[in-house]
Scaffold this motif. Structure first.
Motif, PDB file in Angstrom:
ATOM      1  N   SER A   1      10.400  -0.301  -9.567  1.00  0.00           N
ATOM      2  CA  SER A   1       9.022   0.182  -9.605  1.00  0.00           C
ATOM      3  C   SER A   1       8.934   1.646  -9.183  1.00  0.00           C
ATOM      4  O   SER A   1       9.801   2.168  -8.479  1.00  0.00           O
ATOM      5  N   ASP A   2       7.857   2.295  -9.611  1.00  0.00           N
ATOM      6  CA  ASP A   2       7.562   3.643  -9.116  1.00  0.00           C
ATOM      7  C   ASP A   2       7.030   3.590  -7.689  1.00  0.00           C
ATOM      8  O   ASP A   2       7.029   4.601  -6.987  1.00  0.00           O
ATOM      9  N   SER A   3       6.545   2.431  -7.270  1.00  0.00           N
ATOM     10  CA  SER A   3       6.050   2.267  -5.908  1.00  0.00           C
ATOM     11  C   SER A   3       7.219   2.202  -4.931  1.00  0.00           C
ATOM     12  O   SER A   3       8.335   1.823  -5.298  1.00  0.00           O
TER      13      SER A   3
ATOM     14  N   ARG B   1       0.818  -1.217   0.000  1.00  0.00           N
ATOM     15  CA  ARG B   1       0.000   0.000   0.000  1.00  0.00           C
ATOM     16  C   ARG B   1       0.850   1.264   0.000  1.00  0.00           C
ATOM     17  O   ARG B   1       1.829   1.382   0.731  1.00  0.00           O
ATOM     18  N   GLN B   2       0.442   2.210  -0.835  1.00  0.00           N
ATOM     19  CA  GLN B   2       1.156   3.477  -0.951  1.00  0.00           C
ATOM     20  C   GLN B   2       0.573   4.557  -0.039  1.00  0.00           C
ATOM     21  O   GLN B   2       1.150   5.633   0.092  1.00  0.00           O
TER      22      GLN B   2
ATOM     23  N   GLU C   1       9.722  -4.466  -9.647  1.00  0.00           N
ATOM     24  CA  GLU C   1       8.536  -5.046 -10.274  1.00  0.00           C
ATOM     25  C   GLU C   1       8.980  -6.127 -11.248  1.00  0.00           C
ATOM     26  O   GLU C   1       9.800  -5.879 -12.142  1.00  0.00           O
TER      27      GLU C   1
END
Length: 269
Positions: A244-246, A65-66, A111
């Motif tokens: 990943s951008d997360s 979760r972001q 990712e």
């Protein structure tokens, strides 16, 4: 701790002993204005109780979760590179959360996409390993350009925080998590006139894409490890990996850096 982050969810495997041990902490948190939630979707602070393995599971099971913070609590006999707090020190934990003796840190995540279809996030590492008593052959491409053909037991692709885990056991380097990168390490590579690899770990920047293309030679059912979970997927043809951008947002004590924890885990007696 910000007033809008008051909803706590405790993640840990079912354990009566831990239930009893956490009861005073739950009470203390409630007395200080925190709300204990029964479902992780209702929380904006997810607290993992256990070692690093439990922390990885907490992040995976709640979907990376972001919109929330992750907090790690460990017991004395457990490794805690992701865990800043000790289960037996309730008062300092709540005091820190109330008086902002904490900092938010953002850990890189990789990712991994299997056969161009299903994608998975990994906080520690993604590994590709043979399931047979036979080496696996993998073409390694960087930005779609062939780099090497690997033959051996497998490959580990680790985040900076994951560099202290499986990656380190393969003689990979420990990487500062402030660097946006990921690392590729070999597991028992076979080097001869036909197959030749770099023979050492290498680090890729956040702008690079890594592709692991499995040669279809009868060993087409490797195990893909995503953090501390294994996935056996038939007919693995290609594994594409990128940063990943997360991110995973965690809280840390201001005087407890990544390198403090590395020293305490591996160097202090």
């Amino acid at each position: 701790m910000s007033n809008n982050r008051r909803n706590l969810y405790f993640y840990y495997p079912p354990n009566k002993e831990l239930d009893d041990k956490l009861a005073p902490l739950r009470d203390l948190a409630s007395e200080n204005g925190f709300n204990i939630q029964e479902e992780p979707e209702q929380a904006n602070i997810i607290i993992s109780v256990g070692g690093d393995g439990t922390f990885l599971q907490a992040v995976r099971k709640t979907g990376f979760r972001q919109d929330c913070l992750y907090v790690g609590i460990r017991r004395e006999d457990e490794a805690g590179l992701y865990c800043d707090f000790n289960l037996d020190d309730y008062d300092s934990m709540v005091h820190s959360m109330l008086h902002a003796d904490l900092e938010v840190r953002r850990f890189p995540v990789i990712e991994a996409t299997v056969n161009g279809e299903a994608s998975f996030l990994c906080l520690n590492e993604c590994s590709l390993r043979s399931t047979l008593i036979k080496t696996i052959v993998v073409d390694v491409l960087i930005d779609d350009l062939h780099f090497e053909t690997f033959r051996g037991d497998g490959l580990v692709v680790a985040t900076p925080t994951g560099s202290t885990g499986y990656n380190k056991s393969t003689k990979g380097a420990v990487i500062d998590p402030k660097l946006p990168c990921y690392q590729v390490s070999e597991i028992a590579s076979l080097n001869n006139n036909r197959y030749r690899t770099l023979g050492s770990s290498f680090v890729l920047s956040s702008e690079r894409k890594l592709t692991l293309s499995v040669q279809q030679d009868g060993n087409d059912y490797p195990i893909i490890g995503m953090d501390n979970e294994a996935y056996s997927i038939r007919n693995i043809k290609e594994l594409s990996i990128k940063l990943s951008d997360s991110v995973v947002k965690t809280v840390k004590m201001k005087d407890n850096t990544f390198w403090d924890r590395v020293k305490r885990t591996f160097l202090d007696e």
